[in-house]
Design an enzyme around this catalytic site. Structure first.
Site, mmCIF file in Angstrom:
data_model
loop_
_atom_site.group_PDB
_atom_site.id
_atom_site.type_symbol
_atom_site.label_atom_id
_atom_site.label_comp_id
_atom_site.label_asym_id
_atom_site.label_seq_id
_atom_site.Cartn_x
_atom_site.Cartn_y
_atom_site.Cartn_z
ATOM 1 N N GLY A 78 -15.924 -39.726 0.826
ATOM 2 C CA GLY A 78 -16.554 -40.919 0.313
ATOM 3 C C GLY A 78 -15.683 -41.691 -0.654
ATOM 4 N N ASN A 154 -26.295 -41.164 -7.703
ATOM 5 C CA ASN A 154 -26.008 -39.740 -7.588
ATOM 6 C C ASN A 154 -26.608 -38.912 -8.716
ATOM 7 O OD1 ASN A 154 -23.813 -41.479 -8.721
ATOM 8 N ND2 ASN A 154 -23.090 -39.524 -9.524
ATOM 9 N N SER A 202 -19.949 -39.559 3.301
ATOM 10 C CA SER A 202 -19.177 -38.354 3.018
ATOM 11 C C SER A 202 -19.780 -37.186 3.776
ATOM 12 C CB SER A 202 -19.187 -38.056 1.512
ATOM 13 O OG SER A 202 -18.540 -36.827 1.241
ATOM 14 N N HIS A 204 -19.539 -33.823 3.464
ATOM 15 C CA HIS A 204 -20.092 -32.651 2.783
ATOM 16 C C HIS A 204 -21.381 -32.959 2.028
ATOM 17 C CE1 HIS A 204 -18.853 -33.208 -1.540
ATOM 18 N NE2 HIS A 204 -18.031 -34.069 -0.986
ATOM 19 N N CYS A 325 -17.639 -35.555 -9.660
ATOM 20 C CA CYS A 325 -16.247 -35.952 -9.433
ATOM 21 C C CYS A 325 -15.504 -36.202 -10.739
ATOM 22 C CB CYS A 325 -16.201 -37.194 -8.562
ATOM 23 S SG CYS A 325 -17.019 -36.996 -6.981
#
Length: 381
Positions: A78, A154, A202, A204, A325
């Protein structure tokens, strides 16, 4: 108990927004792809077999998320998909970026436009302020814009009103890039239905292997590559495609259906009801807005998020705070600061239920969280 759910005395994994557990179908697809020796760019039989698998995966991802196969660019994840969109589509445009966007979007935007990036504010519930967006888009004599709004946050799970944002963008000649990494597979996501110009995925986060993502583009857009090389991905992304990860992404996307949303939402609601019963002072951030069915952002006043994450981890309960991240750092959340929480922005954890969660996971969390909160109360007394 659903497959993969942690038992009462085992690890309880509740950090799906960082990465979902691998789905069995994705594992099988990746393993099968590992057995193909050919390079998808080779013209011999082994290469052609690899190419067929690659293009089948492209067609599956396109059909699943409302794009055309020619508009699917496979990436490493992503973050790269977001960067390709901003670098490839943002040149010569004003960049308007939502205040609660993922760090990968902000980093790419600043790399393209530096300090000229304009923030689109959010309301106190976490949703984009559409009146402010409209005013920014309507500025006289301003160049056309590239607007970046994520489908779902997120950290809080809050969903942005993307259809309305897309209509505003069209009315002012702006492009709309959507980071759909968290939303895909949890709520309905379609490039065409949203009216967006580009959309990032993304693997995963869908329950596929790490190492593959995709940028979906509406017809007519052809961004310059971030990674130049051979003719892979129609010249938009050089380098041999990671076929096992891509095959796993496509298989995960086929299984990650929003129909599971009602079951996850019921588990999330049970978790939040339990938190409120255990600690009336606790707050569910973003609860007033539409949210992902699997995500709870729980604020415990006066208790640093890092303290909560570590205390729960010691009991085998895995949650997080902020974006995954950020190199393992736990600090005050820019997302929660943008929502007006001030110092309390450093006191919230994120609980994100995985695709295979069940009631035992919720009860295990509530037991561990309640015990943690009681210990802290006694210590403060």
């Amino acid at each position: 108990m659903p497959r993969g759910e942690a038992g009462a005395h085992a690890e309880t994994y509740l950090d799906a927004n960082a990465t979902e557990p691998l789905r069995p179908a994705a594992r099988e697809a990746a393993i099968a792809a590992f057995d193909l020796p050919g390079n998808p760019s080779s013209v011999h039989a082994a290469g052609r077999a690899a190419r067929r698998l690659l293009e089948t995966a492209r067609e599956q991802v396109a059909a699943r998320f409302g794009a055309r196969p020619a508009g699917v660019v496979f990436t490493a994840g992503g973050t790269e998909a977001n960067a390709l969109a901003l670098h490839g589509l943002g040149a010569g445009r004003r960049l308007l970026v939502g205040a609660t966007e993922h760090p990968s979007v902000w980093a790419a935007a600043r790399a393209v436009a530096g300090e000229a990036v304009v923030t689109v504010p959010v309301r106190s519930d976490g949703q984009a302020d559409l009146e402010a967006l409209a005013a920014l888009l309507a500025r006289p004599a301003a160049p056309p814009a590239l607007v970046c709004l994520m489908a779902a946050n997120n950290e809080t799970g809050v969903l942005h009103p993307l259809a309305e944002a897309a209509a505003l963008c069209r009315a002012h000649g702006a492009l709309l890039h959507v980071d759909a990494v968290q939303a895909a597979g949890r709520v309905p996501v379609s490039l065409a239905a949203l009216g967006a110009d580009s959309l990032a995925l993304s693997g995963h986060k869908l329950g596929g292997p790490k190492g593959a993502g995709a940028l979906l583009l509406r017809p007519g857009l052809d961004p310059a590559p971030l990674v130049p090389g051979g003719g892979q991905e129609r010249g938009r992304r050089g380098g041999t495609e990671p076929l096992p990860a891509i095959a796993g992404l496509a298989a995960a996307a086929a299984e990650a259906l929003p129909e599971r949303a009602a079951a996850l939402a019921a588990l999330r609601d049970r978790l939040e009801e339990g938190v409120r019963a255990l600690a009336p002072e606790a707050r569910i951030v973003g609860a007033a807005a539409p949210r992902l069915p699997n995500t709870s952002c729980i604020l415990l006043p006066g208790v640093p998020a890092e303290t909560q994450v570590i205390a729960l981890d010691l009991t085998g309960v895995r949650v997080s705070a902020g974006a995954a991240c950020s190199s393992g750092k736990v600090a005050r959340s820019p997302v929660l600061e943008a929502m007006g929480l001030g110092a309390a922005a450093g006191e919230a954890i994120r609980v994100s239920l995985p695709w295979n969660a069940g009631g035992a996971s919720v009860e295990r969390f509530l037991a561990a969280w309640g015990a943690m909160r009681e210990r802290l109360r006694r210590r403060a007394a």
